[in-house]
Each structure stands twice: as structure tokens, then as C-alpha cells.
Scaffold this active site. Sequence first.
Site, PDB file in Angstrom:
ATOM      1  CG  HIS A  26       2.674   1.421  10.431  1.00  0.00           C
ATOM      2  ND1 HIS A  26       3.796   1.007  11.083  1.00  0.00           N
ATOM      3  CD2 HIS A  26       2.565   0.629   9.342  1.00  0.00           C
ATOM      4  CE1 HIS A  26       4.337   0.002  10.431  1.00  0.00           C
ATOM      5  NE2 HIS A  26       3.619  -0.242   9.361  1.00  0.00           N
TER       6      HIS A  26
ATOM      7  CG  ASP B 265      -0.521   0.027   7.038  1.00  0.00           C
ATOM      8  OD1 ASP B 265      -0.243  -0.473   5.930  1.00  0.00           O
ATOM      9  OD2 ASP B 265      -0.261  -0.538   8.117  1.00  0.00           O
TER      10      ASP B 265
ATOM     11  CG  HIS C 235      -5.324  -8.951   4.170  1.00  0.00           C
ATOM     12  ND1 HIS C 235      -4.203  -9.469   3.563  1.00  0.00           N
ATOM     13  CD2 HIS C 235      -4.874  -8.105   5.132  1.00  0.00           C
ATOM     14  CE1 HIS C 235      -3.121  -8.964   4.147  1.00  0.00           C
ATOM     15  NE2 HIS C 235      -3.498  -8.114   5.084  1.00  0.00           N
TER      16      HIS C 235
ATOM     17  CG  PHE D 109      -0.522  -8.589  11.252  1.00  0.00           C
ATOM     18  CD1 PHE D 109      -0.871  -8.310  12.564  1.00  0.00           C
ATOM     19  CD2 PHE D 109       0.411  -9.587  11.009  1.00  0.00           C
ATOM     20  CE1 PHE D 109      -0.286  -9.015  13.624  1.00  0.00           C
ATOM     21  CE2 PHE D 109       1.005 -10.297  12.059  1.00  0.00           C
ATOM     22  CZ  PHE D 109       0.644 -10.009  13.369  1.00  0.00           C
TER      23      PHE D 109
HETATM   24 ZN   LIG Z   1       3.928  -1.714   7.929  1.00  0.00          ZN
END
Ligand SMILES: [Zn+2]
Length: 462
Positions: free
Chosen positions: A236, A336, A340, A354
Site C-alpha cells: 500500500h 487492503d 472493523h 485504521f
Molecule cells: Zn498494512
Amino acid sequence: MNALLLTGGRVVDPASRLDESADVLIVAGKIAAVGRDAAAQAPADAERLDVAGLVVCPGLIDLHVHLREPGQSAKETIATGTAAAARGGFTSIVCMPNTSPAIDNAGTVALIREKAQREGVVNVFVAGAITKNIAGEELAPIGSLKQAGVVAITDDGHCVQNNDLMRRALEYAGMFGLPVMDHCQDYSLVTDGVMHEGYWSMALGLRGWPAAGEEMIVARNILLAELTGTRVHCQHLSTAGSAQLLRDAKKRGIPISGEACPHHFVLTDAAVAGGEKFWPADGAGIFGFRPGASDLPAWPSYDTIFKMNPPLRSAKDREAILEAVADGTIEILCSDHAPHCDYEKEVEFDYAPFGITGLETELPLAFMQFYHAKRLGLTDLIAKYTVAPARLLGLAKGTLKPGADADVTVLDPDREWVYEREHSASKSVNSPFYGWPLRGKAVFTIVGGRVVWREQETAVTV
Ligand SMILES: [Zn+2]
């Protein structure tokens, strides 16, 4: 013998530089023939799918996915994560090892592979950890991880800070022919930063995560790849400096590669200041296919849905990532996908985890920013989701050559639709892209000759 014939599509197979109108015949889970005469070879009882007007390509591969099993199944499971992958057009995914417990031993690898076999909708490949418990202190048993079937190692979510330990990891991984993937983050520079360090972190009063915090480790990885000869794949990438480092190192023939995610090439840090600030500042051009869009998505400032690691960067960084993907410096695209729970994200910006989900939106966002924006042609864009990740990981996937596994994605690059929460197969809904008008969509996802998802099942088109 079960057979499936896809008729009349535009077949794009970057691995064999094929782009032509052709039929694709699948027999017993393998590609049997591709071409105008494929239909003639089809058994009489073959199922036929008319895919005229659509693009038929090798099944898409996403090499950066968090499935959250074992241990965090409130966020996602192998069943729901792979269902989201199928919906997004992906036939193979690579799951990251930062689970609980971490995937740092052969037993956990076996558990996931077995569970994926039973409950997974698409192929699941496993990435093992570089260090025990992803703690960055002691190497994981890299040989036995390889034997258990991992396709790469990474401490993703974390980053090995000790350069000597990283060197040893590369030496061992090299001996076993395993690529090493790295989440590039220098802890001493980033400390507890929560968003890109720049104008907006200053204006919003949030702690900054400087671009150099990523670039320092990209540079470290280039040096260690050169020293050890083992391939390092930088995950990423988000900054202009990272793109330039990678470009220069590749010119010198160093075994280094990189990937980019849609949030970094679509959004900028202005998004953290709210929709009102983002659209006039950095949002122009994203919906180029809908002139005069008056119903732009809106969100408040400090919305934790825009908190990810690495963070959304400046417009200049976004431009550099777009350019690096377009010129081939960055060869691989991925999501990615980081689910959550709502309650975890519904806290102050500083305290939220994150990450965002991404499997269901990465294809349209990539098509909008590269294909529709005329930065990349169809073959070059599809290569970044097929032959490029397959080559990096040594997977026998990513092509439609006769004899290959019949993993196929049928997509409509022009389909306009709106992504809505109720259509998501993921267990989590932490995506910033709900309500966004998108362009490009998977229509059929076929794994091992079996249709695992078809677009008609959900009436999401507009
Ligand atoms: Zn990562």
C-alpha cells in the site's frame, strides 16, 4: 462432465497479450479452449452464458486482504470475506497474518487453509508472519511456514523496525523462494500519528503521520533487497517519494515491487476535513463520467471512516501514485480490505482503528481512475490484478491459457451503479464509498468453472 461456454465476450488475457472477441470453453474446472472455434468443441450439455458486450478476463487476484479469522470474527470471517471478494469480481485473495493468534506457525496456516476449503467462496492463499506474533523481535519459522503453504511473508499492520532482523528474514525467505511483503512504517518518525502530516493535520489539530515515515522503510527495503537478492514487495504505497524511490530502484534492476490501493489513488487528506472541503479542493474529476453531478456524497469532518494506515495523503501524492501505476512503476493493485465493527469506528478520531473495507469497490474505482480516465488501457489495467500478482507470488493463476484453472471474471467496464450498504456481503460496513456513483462492475465471478456470483442476483444497477 460439467462444462460452461461463455459466448461472444471480449476476451482480455494480459498474460498471453490476447484481446479479441472470442468464446471461452470451460470443462471440468479448467480452461479447455479460447477462440472463435471454442463453441464447436463444447459438449452438447454445456451450460451457455451469453456475455456479449462484456469483458472476459482471468479471475482477479487481490493479494492484500484481512479476513480476520481466526480470532476477530465479529469483523469478518472467511465465509463473509470471500463472499465480498466474489461480489467484487475476485477469484483469489491472499489473507494477511495479523489475526489473533497471528499466522506465524504451520498449525494456524493449516487451520485457515482447511477452513477456506470448506467455507470459502473463492480461493484463499495465506501470507505468513515475518516475526513471531508479529512482534518484530524474533523470526517466525519461515521454512515450516513455507512447507505449510504460505505464498509470502509479511508483518502487515506492523513493520519490522530492526534492520538486521529484516535482513535475516530476507535471507531465509530467499532460501525458500518466498517473497517478503512489507508494510512500510518507521515507528520513530510516525510515533502516534493518525493522519497525513500536512496542511490538514495542522488545520484539524490531529497528529501527523509524515510521508518520510513510509519512505524511510521503502529506502531501507531497497537497500536490503539489493544486499540479499530477495524480492521485497512494498505494500500500500501512498507517497510521491515512495513512488520515486521505487522507480529509481527498479531502473537499477533491484528486486523490489509495490502495490497501490484505491483509497490512496481516489481520496486525499482533505477528506478528513469533510465532504464540503474535499469536493472543491481535491474531488474534482472523480466522477468525470457524470457531468455536473449535483448529488455529491457528503460526510462530516473527523469522520473515522477516512482513517487508514498509511493515511490518505496530499493531492500531489495521489497524483504521483496515479502516475506510478500508469507508468508501470507500481505493478499491482489491491484493496487492503480491512473490516472493523461499527462500534470500533464510532469513537474519536484518535482512538479509531485504521482501515476500510475494499473488496467490493476496488474494481470500479480502479476502472474510473485508470481506464475511464485514460491513464491505462484494458490489458494493462487487468494485468495489475491478474498476471502481476500471480507472478510475484508464484501462483499458477492469472491467465486464461488452455489448461489453466477456470477462474474467470466477466465484467462490464461501463456499468454505472451506486454502492449501498445493504448490498455488501462483508460483515463490516466501514467503507467511505457507500452512496458513491461508480462505473465498472463484475457481472460473473467464476471459480474453478463454477459461477460463484452473478450480478443479476442483486438489483444494484441504476
Ligand atoms: Zn498494512
